[in-house]
Design a protein around this motif. Structure first.
Motif, short mmCIF file in Angstrom:
data_model
loop_
_atom_site.label_atom_id
_atom_site.label_comp_id
_atom_site.label_asym_id
_atom_site.label_seq_id
_atom_site.Cartn_x
_atom_site.Cartn_y
_atom_site.Cartn_z
N UNK A 281 44.47 51.13 44.60
CA UNK A 281 43.89 51.97 43.67
C UNK A 281 42.39 52.41 43.93
N UNK A 282 42.34 53.67 43.76
CA UNK A 282 40.89 54.19 44.02
C UNK A 282 40.01 53.70 43.18
N UNK A 283 40.06 53.76 41.99
CA UNK A 283 39.20 53.14 40.71
C UNK A 283 39.99 52.88 39.50
N UNK A 284 39.34 51.39 39.11
CA UNK A 284 39.77 50.78 38.12
C UNK A 284 38.72 50.03 37.13
N UNK A 285 38.44 50.42 36.06
CA UNK A 285 37.30 49.70 35.37
C UNK A 285 37.61 48.14 35.63
N UNK A 286 36.71 47.28 35.45
CA UNK A 286 36.76 45.84 35.46
C UNK A 286 37.83 45.37 34.52
N UNK A 287 37.83 45.77 33.37
CA UNK A 287 38.41 45.48 32.26
C UNK A 287 40.21 45.68 32.68
N UNK A 288 40.54 46.44 33.64
CA UNK A 288 42.09 46.47 33.92
C UNK A 288 42.41 45.46 34.89
N UNK A 289 41.48 44.62 35.28
CA UNK A 289 41.79 43.54 36.46
C UNK A 289 42.23 42.49 35.63
N UNK A 290 43.49 41.70 36.13
CA UNK A 290 43.91 40.41 35.87
C UNK A 290 43.67 39.59 36.72
N UNK A 291 42.93 39.80 37.85
CA UNK A 291 42.90 38.87 38.85
C UNK A 291 42.21 37.34 38.53
N UNK A 292 41.19 37.30 37.71
CA UNK A 292 40.70 36.08 37.29
C UNK A 292 41.65 35.34 36.41
N UNK A 293 42.68 36.06 35.64
CA UNK A 293 43.60 35.39 34.77
C UNK A 293 44.58 34.80 35.69
N UNK A 294 45.01 35.48 36.87
CA UNK A 294 46.21 35.10 37.91
C UNK A 294 45.33 33.71 38.54
#
Length: 172
Positions: free
Chosen positions: A149-162
């Protein structure tokens, strides 16, 4: 504008949000980061860092870094009064020290990467389970790898949830 056109626009405006909600939301995830930040991965990496070979390499790295920094400072301080031959010799010494430092840094990095790769493979089935669960519970319609992904606001990330879910599964 005709009454029919206004009615059509109003109807479209009302149905578009419903269609978007039916498709689910979009999320991004950095799987490598999620795994490597998990408690289990941190414990494994700490074990690697506590091995005698790693500690010896780390000590050598720190010593070489200190020596290189001192050589750079001395060269910068004395370069104006050095002859061409002295500057050339100093540059060769700097290059040699830099090469030694890069070699030791490579050994340290290789030890950590080897452990990281083993963890990525070992935890892959668990990650797939966590992702399926998150996709279901969060209503995710499109999940993308963060690296693509070129750009994604931090609100789209589920990395911490994983990472959190992996920690919960490992604690059981």
């Amino acid at each position: 504008m005709t009454r029919l056109a206004k009615l059509t626009l109003a109807l479209a405006a009302l149905t578009l949000p419903a269609l978007a909600a039916a498709q689910g939301k979009i999320a991004v995830v950095n799987l490598q980061q999620a795994i490597l930040q998990s408690d289990r991965a941190q414990q494994e990496l700490e074990q690697v860092r506590n091995q005698e070979d790693y500690k010896a390499d780390k000590k050598e790295f720190d010593q070489l870094k200190k020596e290189l920094d001192e050589l750079v400072q001395d060269f910068q301080k004395d370069a104006a009064v050095m002859s061409q031959e002295q500057q050339l010799a100093a540059r060769k010494k700097l290059a040699s020290k830099q090469s030694d430092l890069e070699h030791v840094a490579g050994k340290l990095q290789a030890a950590e990467q080897q452990t990281g790769q083993a963890l990525l493979q070992e935890m892959s089935p668990m990650v797939q389970e966590v992702l399926r669960d998150l996709i279901q519970t969060e209503g995710i319609g499109l999940l993308l790898q963060r690296e693509s992904v070129i750009h994604a606001d931090p609100g789209y990330s589920i990395t911490a949830k994983v990472t959190d879910k992996l920690n919960q599964l490992n604690a059981q």
